[in-house]
Each structure stands twice: as C-alpha cells, then as structure tokens.
Design a protein around this motif. Structure first.
Motif, PDB file in Angstrom:
ATOM      1  N   TYR A 136       0.981  -1.143   0.114  1.00  0.00           N
ATOM      2  CA  TYR A 136       0.020  -0.010   0.191  1.00  0.00           C
ATOM      3  C   TYR A 136       0.709   1.117  -0.099  1.00  0.00           C
ATOM      4  O   TYR A 136       2.078   1.345   0.433  1.00  0.00           O
ATOM      5  N   VAL A 137       0.389   2.332  -0.599  1.00  0.00           N
ATOM      6  CA  VAL A 137       0.888   3.834  -0.383  1.00  0.00           C
ATOM      7  C   VAL A 137       0.788   4.341   0.903  1.00  0.00           C
ATOM      8  O   VAL A 137       1.478   4.917   1.426  1.00  0.00           O
ATOM      9  N   SER A 138      -0.440   4.130   1.402  1.00  0.00           N
ATOM     10  CA  SER A 138      -0.745   4.694   2.726  1.00  0.00           C
ATOM     11  C   SER A 138      -0.277   4.054   3.778  1.00  0.00           C
ATOM     12  O   SER A 138       0.115   2.614   3.742  1.00  0.00           O
ATOM     13  N   GLN A 177      -1.223   0.202   7.251  1.00  0.00           N
ATOM     14  CA  GLN A 177      -2.190  -0.912   6.511  1.00  0.00           C
ATOM     15  C   GLN A 177      -1.697  -2.208   7.380  1.00  0.00           C
ATOM     16  O   GLN A 177      -0.832  -2.322   7.983  1.00  0.00           O
ATOM     17  N   ASN A 221     -10.800  -5.310  -2.409  1.00  0.00           N
ATOM     18  CA  ASN A 221     -10.180  -3.873  -2.050  1.00  0.00           C
ATOM     19  C   ASN A 221     -10.897  -2.813  -2.414  1.00  0.00           C
ATOM     20  O   ASN A 221     -10.310  -1.980  -2.647  1.00  0.00           O
ATOM     21  N   LYS A 230     -10.630   0.711  -0.897  1.00  0.00           N
ATOM     22  CA  LYS A 230      -9.266   1.430  -0.869  1.00  0.00           C
ATOM     23  C   LYS A 230      -9.191   2.859  -1.590  1.00  0.00           C
ATOM     24  O   LYS A 230      -9.975   2.730  -2.576  1.00  0.00           O
ATOM     25  N   SER A 231      -8.518   3.666  -1.475  1.00  0.00           N
ATOM     26  CA  SER A 231      -7.923   4.855  -2.241  1.00  0.00           C
ATOM     27  C   SER A 231      -7.702   4.397  -3.656  1.00  0.00           C
ATOM     28  O   SER A 231      -7.436   3.229  -3.859  1.00  0.00           O
ATOM     29  N   THR A 239      -4.761   5.339  -5.269  1.00  0.00           N
ATOM     30  CA  THR A 239      -3.513   5.075  -5.193  1.00  0.00           C
ATOM     31  C   THR A 239      -3.153   3.680  -4.671  1.00  0.00           C
ATOM     32  O   THR A 239      -2.435   2.792  -4.959  1.00  0.00           O
ATOM     33  N   ASP A 240      -3.651   3.222  -3.532  1.00  0.00           N
ATOM     34  CA  ASP A 240      -3.686   2.065  -2.823  1.00  0.00           C
ATOM     35  C   ASP A 240      -4.087   0.949  -3.639  1.00  0.00           C
ATOM     36  O   ASP A 240      -3.653  -0.080  -3.796  1.00  0.00           O
ATOM     37  N   SER A 250       3.055   5.446  -7.069  1.00  0.00           N
ATOM     38  CA  SER A 250       2.261   4.248  -6.557  1.00  0.00           C
ATOM     39  C   SER A 250       2.971   3.174  -6.154  1.00  0.00           C
ATOM     40  O   SER A 250       2.722   2.228  -5.083  1.00  0.00           O
TER      41      SER A 250
END
Length: 221
Positions: A88-90, A93, A171, A174-175, A177-178, A219
């Motif tokens: 993930y980018v965030s 997680q 998923n 999720k955003s 990017t994620d 990302s």
C-alpha cells in the motif's frame, strides 16, 4: 456468510459466478459433525425462477443419507491472493487476503434414475464445452453395461437454492492509489491466483487505471 456491504455482489452476480465456476464443497450436518465433499455442479431454474444446483456423489458417500432432510451448504470459491501491507501507499495498513466466494443454501433431494441420466449428460456437456474444438464426450460413448454400472454407483442430488450469499473482496474500499498499487503488485506475482485477482480488480474499478503513468510509477515502488 459475513459480508461487509462494500464487498457484497448482487444476487445475479453471485449466481453467475457460481455457475461459471461449477465446482464447490457441499456440506451437511449429520447431527454430530459436518460432512462435506468437493464436487462439480450446474445450475438450472424452476418455472418460478428458483435456482437449483444439481450434482451427484458416490453411493457410499455419507452425504447420501443426509439428503431429504435439513438444508445443505454449497460453498463455491474462485481465485484468491495474499496482499502484503507493504504494497500500500498509505501508512498503517495490515496484510489481507482477497478472494471471491458464494454460498448457496437449501434443502437437497435424491433424484430418480431417469433424472440422474439427464444430469450426467448435462453436467458433462457443461464442462466439455470448455474443451472445444474437441468433440464433446457423452455418455452414449459408453457401453450399456458399463454405463448402467456407473449409474448404480452414484446418487443424483438436487438442491433447491433458498439463500444466495456472496463476497467479492477486491479492496473496493481502498483509495485509488492504494488500489492501483496493490493491483500492480498482484499482477507482477508468478502465482496464477494473484494475477486473476489483479485482473478482477481492474474490471471492478476501471476508472482507477485511468490515472496517469506518473501517478502509477509513484504508487508502485
């Protein structure tokens, strides 16, 4: 089946998935423990639209004695894949597992010999069609004595599907990017299941993959 709303497919999608997969685990309760068998099946529909799952088992399978009683569960699963939290980018997680699964529940009855004969050919036709242009196998290729012996060794069963439950965990929550980052990492795995899940993610949220190449490069480390 526990399914958060974001992962819940509609009834038509769940039944379509089950029919396309055509293989699951039938499970019943014998009063003391669950009894289960993996088996192929196909779906048909009654005049009122009620789904029916048709399959057969060996005559000595313990499930045979549990037909014509309490409802059974037919669990159908597809591809699945592990997701590392590092993908993930965030931040903050956790690892997870993505998958598709459908549960069909309902009473099961024992078929007559005539119904079983129809089921054998219908089940064979379902899967033989996937092997085209190979000429399909049919029970007519067997000698009469051998076919009769085979029919006596199995029991045809039909589930009247009263409940359809599904969970397509891809998923979706999720955003962008994620979501794109995880799909990219899954697509890069050698595991066939991971690649299938990546493809399903792209189908589920095609808008995400309209982001620029630069955004994707940032990302996916």
């Amino acid at each position: 089946m526990y399914t958060p709303p974001v992962f819940k497919p509609d009834r038509a999608a769940s039944l379509g998935f089950a029919e396309a997969r055509g293989f699951g685990i039938a499970c019943a309760w014998d009063g003391g423990k669950p009894i289960a068998s993996a088996l192929p099946f196909y779906l048909s529909y009654a005049a009122d639209g009620t789904p029916r799952a048709l399959f057969h088992v060996a005559r000595h399978n313990p499930l045979v004695k549990l037909a014509d009683g309490d409802p059974w569960l037919l669990a159908v699963t597809g591809a699945d894949a592990y997701v590392s939290a590092d993908w993930y980018v965030s931040p903050d997680q956790v690892p997870t597992w993505l998958y598709q699964a459908v549960h069909l529940t309902g009473p099961v009855r024992t078929m007559s010999g005539e119904e079983l004969a129809v089921q054998i050919d219908a089940l064979g036709a379902k899967f033989e069609s996937r092997l085209l242009p190979k000429k399909p196998w049919t029970s007519g290729k067997m000698t009469a004595p051998r076919l009769d012996a085979m029919k006596k060794a199995i029991v045809g069963l039909e589930m009247t599907v009263e409940e359809v439950e599904g969970s397509f965990k891809l998923n979706q929550h999720k955003s962008e990017t994620d979501f794109a980052a995880v799909a990219g990492h899954l697509a890069a795995q050698a595991d066939a299941g991971a690649q299938v899940i990546a493809h399903l993610m792209r189908q589920a949220r095609p808008d995400v993959f309209a982001i620029t190449t630069n955004e994707l490069e940032r990302s996916v480390p």
